[in-house]
Design a protein around this motif. Structure first.
Motif, PDB file in Angstrom:
ATOM      1  N   ARG A   1       1.082  -1.332   0.000  1.00  0.00           N
ATOM      2  CA  ARG A   1       0.077   0.111   0.048  1.00  0.00           C
ATOM      3  C   ARG A   1       0.881   1.217  -0.231  1.00  0.00           C
ATOM      4  O   ARG A   1       1.834   1.299   0.912  1.00  0.00           O
ATOM      5  CB  ARG A   1      -0.867  -0.066   1.009  1.00  0.00           C
ATOM      6  CG  ARG A   1      -1.884   1.098   1.157  1.00  0.00           C
ATOM      7  CD  ARG A   1      -2.554   1.404   2.485  1.00  0.00           C
ATOM      8  NE  ARG A   1      -1.924   0.880   3.848  1.00  0.00           N
ATOM      9  CZ  ARG A   1      -1.422   1.848   4.310  1.00  0.00           C
ATOM     10  NH1 ARG A   1      -1.329   3.124   4.067  1.00  0.00           N
ATOM     11  NH2 ARG A   1      -0.818   1.710   5.603  1.00  0.00           N
TER      12      ARG A   1
ATOM     13  N   THR B   1       0.612   5.350  -0.485  1.00  0.00           N
ATOM     14  CA  THR B   1      -0.087   6.790  -0.672  1.00  0.00           C
ATOM     15  C   THR B   1       1.036   8.024  -0.707  1.00  0.00           C
ATOM     16  O   THR B   1       1.984   8.039  -0.122  1.00  0.00           O
ATOM     17  CB  THR B   1      -0.990   7.081   0.526  1.00  0.00           C
ATOM     18  OG1 THR B   1       0.038   7.125   1.756  1.00  0.00           O
ATOM     19  CG2 THR B   1      -1.919   5.806   0.746  1.00  0.00           C
TER      20      THR B   1
ATOM     21  N   THR C   1      -0.020  12.117  -0.671  1.00  0.00           N
ATOM     22  CA  THR C   1      -1.075  13.230  -0.699  1.00  0.00           C
ATOM     23  C   THR C   1      -0.333  14.415  -0.180  1.00  0.00           C
ATOM     24  O   THR C   1       0.449  14.757   0.717  1.00  0.00           O
ATOM     25  CB  THR C   1      -2.346  12.680   0.224  1.00  0.00           C
ATOM     26  OG1 THR C   1      -1.990  12.585   1.736  1.00  0.00           O
ATOM     27  CG2 THR C   1      -2.603  11.497  -0.366  1.00  0.00           C
TER      28      THR C   1
ATOM     29  N   ASP D   1     -12.965   6.644  -7.506  1.00  0.00           N
ATOM     30  CA  ASP D   1     -13.052   7.824  -6.414  1.00  0.00           C
ATOM     31  C   ASP D   1     -12.255   9.306  -7.248  1.00  0.00           C
ATOM     32  O   ASP D   1     -11.649   9.913  -6.658  1.00  0.00           O
ATOM     33  CB  ASP D   1     -12.325   7.363  -5.122  1.00  0.00           C
ATOM     34  CG  ASP D   1     -10.962   7.123  -5.360  1.00  0.00           C
ATOM     35  OD1 ASP D   1     -10.437   6.898  -6.364  1.00  0.00           O
ATOM     36  OD2 ASP D   1     -10.034   7.208  -4.378  1.00  0.00           O
TER      37      ASP D   1
ATOM     38  N   SER E   1      -7.104  13.671  -7.549  1.00  0.00           N
ATOM     39  CA  SER E   1      -7.175  12.883  -6.580  1.00  0.00           C
ATOM     40  C   SER E   1      -7.599  11.651  -7.011  1.00  0.00           C
ATOM     41  O   SER E   1      -8.609  11.383  -8.226  1.00  0.00           O
ATOM     42  CB  SER E   1      -8.047  13.067  -5.286  1.00  0.00           C
ATOM     43  OG  SER E   1      -8.105  12.218  -4.260  1.00  0.00           O
ATOM     44  N   CYS E   2      -7.049  10.083  -7.021  1.00  0.00           N
ATOM     45  CA  CYS E   2      -7.416   9.090  -7.397  1.00  0.00           C
ATOM     46  C   CYS E   2      -6.911   7.901  -6.484  1.00  0.00           C
ATOM     47  O   CYS E   2      -5.810   8.280  -5.969  1.00  0.00           O
ATOM     48  CB  CYS E   2      -6.930   9.052  -8.799  1.00  0.00           C
ATOM     49  SG  CYS E   2      -7.449   7.369  -9.887  1.00  0.00           S
ATOM     50  N   SER E   3      -7.507   6.700  -6.727  1.00  0.00           N
ATOM     51  CA  SER E   3      -6.848   5.464  -6.239  1.00  0.00           C
ATOM     52  C   SER E   3      -6.865   4.571  -7.217  1.00  0.00           C
ATOM     53  O   SER E   3      -7.444   4.647  -8.239  1.00  0.00           O
ATOM     54  CB  SER E   3      -7.787   5.007  -4.971  1.00  0.00           C
ATOM     55  OG  SER E   3      -7.654   5.957  -3.880  1.00  0.00           O
TER      56      SER E   3
ATOM     57  N   THR F   1      -2.357  -1.388  -3.675  1.00  0.00           N
ATOM     58  CA  THR F   1      -3.267  -0.324  -3.773  1.00  0.00           C
ATOM     59  C   THR F   1      -2.394   0.942  -3.430  1.00  0.00           C
ATOM     60  O   THR F   1      -1.410   1.219  -2.793  1.00  0.00           O
ATOM     61  CB  THR F   1      -4.313  -0.358  -2.790  1.00  0.00           C
ATOM     62  OG1 THR F   1      -3.730  -0.215  -1.274  1.00  0.00           O
ATOM     63  CG2 THR F   1      -5.217  -1.704  -3.002  1.00  0.00           C
TER      64      THR F   1
ATOM     65  N   HIS G   1      -2.847   5.581  -3.610  1.00  0.00           N
ATOM     66  CA  HIS G   1      -3.695   6.669  -3.480  1.00  0.00           C
ATOM     67  C   HIS G   1      -2.793   7.960  -3.430  1.00  0.00           C
ATOM     68  O   HIS G   1      -1.916   8.011  -2.700  1.00  0.00           O
ATOM     69  CB  HIS G   1      -4.751   6.547  -2.098  1.00  0.00           C
ATOM     70  CG  HIS G   1      -5.596   7.694  -1.955  1.00  0.00           C
ATOM     71  ND1 HIS G   1      -6.549   7.881  -2.834  1.00  0.00           N
ATOM     72  CD2 HIS G   1      -5.432   8.852  -0.970  1.00  0.00           C
ATOM     73  CE1 HIS G   1      -7.023   9.384  -2.411  1.00  0.00           C
ATOM     74  NE2 HIS G   1      -6.397   9.662  -1.481  1.00  0.00           N
TER      75      HIS G   1
ATOM     76  N   SER H   1      -3.264  12.360  -4.171  1.00  0.00           N
ATOM     77  CA  SER H   1      -4.319  13.535  -3.946  1.00  0.00           C
ATOM     78  C   SER H   1      -3.729  14.792  -3.499  1.00  0.00           C
ATOM     79  O   SER H   1      -2.525  14.921  -2.561  1.00  0.00           O
ATOM     80  CB  SER H   1      -5.522  13.167  -2.794  1.00  0.00           C
ATOM     81  OG  SER H   1      -6.264  14.070  -2.824  1.00  0.00           O
TER      82      SER H   1
END
Length: 366
Positions: free
Chosen positions: A162, A164, A166, A218, A229-231, A245, A247, A249
């Motif tokens: 995972r 991210t 942001t 999303d 923003s997106c996943s 995964t 994400h 943003s």
């Protein structure tokens, strides 16, 4: 800086094309790297270039140019750091390679892989080193992470990844920053910070390309159609069961998380892109953890692993890039192929996420 040049006349001489904010960070990195020196700055405005030099306290020996062409035509420039808007990369990166300048190109490298292929072909045919500006890959913590997740006893097979990235975009950023302008950086958050998420996933998998990429529903865009923003989910089916995964943003609190779970262990790093401190960085690692009786606790707590860094990661990036350039100049070596290869695979997956978004979040096979 003049003293540095005198001490190391073999230092790779860098030119910077463009005065973006990130260029200030890389200018400092060039100054810190022992085998590099900042030789020239170029902007489309000579006044802007002069202000950049003055604000950065750069030596008077640094040449100032009022056009990118002038810098690329300077025979004393060995390498170019290029933080231009993505829409300008193809033209200026290809021209830099044709002028025999080694190319440190800011990410995202191109608007799509077909553009990047033209850049890479120009670098290959002219024998110059290519590298993108993913600084975190050069931090010693990254190598330590790789050692641990590659240990079959401590970590085992990677099951889940995972990532991210942001940041909280201000109103001014969301209205006027080049990263939300379709004519300058049409990939938006996908290209700017999604690049890190995709790169981290591929790095964890030793750059084995996934088979299926699926953007999740999303997706948020601005009025100009630029992704904010997106996943997405990423799969290596059918033989490899790893699921990832991501994400990214411009609309959330700052985060730079990378977490992985294997068959025997897990790790979590909450600042993998930019460490909280320059001189050291850490992550949590757990191996062999299970519940104790009645699920009232764990038999093993996450252990914090700390890695010391003698230089900031951006200076280590410049140092590695300059070392490659020096090997080419001094020993006639070929450019290190791992850097263009990793950039191209990152761009391929980025393109697949973009295609999935354009198809209404349908799965895309690679």
């Amino acid at each position: 800086m003049e003293k540095k040049m005198a001490e190391n006349p073999a230092a790779i001489r860098f030119g910077i094309t463009g005065c973006a904010d990130i260029a200030r960070k890389v200018a400092r990195a060039i100054k810190l790297a022992p085998n590099a020196t900042l030789y020239a700055i170029a902007s489309r405005s000579i006044d802007k270039a002069r202000k950049f030099a003055a604000d950065g306290g750069l030596s008077g020996a640094v040449k100032i140019y009022g056009s990118y062409d002038q810098l690329l035509d300077d025979p004393c420039v060995d390498a170019v750091y290029m933080p231009l808007p993505t829409s300008l990369h193809l033209h200026w990166a290809v021209l830099a390679a044709r002028k025999k300048k080694h190319l440190l190109l800011e990410k995202p490298t191109a608007l799509d892989v077909s553009e990047l292929d033209q850049i890479l072909e120009a670098c290959e045919s002219n024998g110059v080193q290519f590298m993108d500006g993913s600084m975190w890959l050069h931090h010693p913590r990254t190598a330590k992470l790789k050692d641990l997740i590659s240990d079959p006893k401590l970590f085992g097979q990677i099951d889940i990844i995972r990532s991210t990235s942001t940041m909280p975009g201000t109103q001014d950023f969301l209205e006027s920053n080049i990263r939300v302008n379709p004519n300058l950086d049409a990939l938006g958050a996908l290209g700017d910070i999604g690049w890190y998420c995709i790169g981290a996933i591929l790095w964890a998998k030793d750059y084995k390309l996934p088979t299926v990429v699926n953007a999740l529903p999303d997706v948020l865009k601005n009025s100009a159609g630029v992704i904010l923003s997106c996943s997405a989910s990423i799969h290596w089916e059918p033989a490899d069961k790893t699921v990832a995964t991501i994400h990214f943003s411009f609309l959330s609190h700052s985060s730079m998380d990378l977490a992985m779970t294997g068959s025997n262990g897990s790790m979590h790093c909450n600042d993998y892109i930019i460490p909280c401190q320059e001189n050291s960085a850490s992550f949590d690692f757990t191996s062999g953890a299970t519940f104790v009786e009645l699920h009232i606790g764990w038999n093993a707590k996450p252990g914090e692993v700390t890695v010391i860094s003698e230089l900031p990661q951006e200076a280590l990036m410049v140092q590695e890039f300059a070392r490659n350039a020096e090997d080419i100049r001094k020993f006639g070596k070929r450019p290190d192929s791992k850097w263009p290869e990793s950039s191209r695979k990152t761009q391929l997956v980025l393109d697949a996420v973009k295609k999935s978004i354009d198809l209404g979040c349908k799965p895309v096979k690679l």
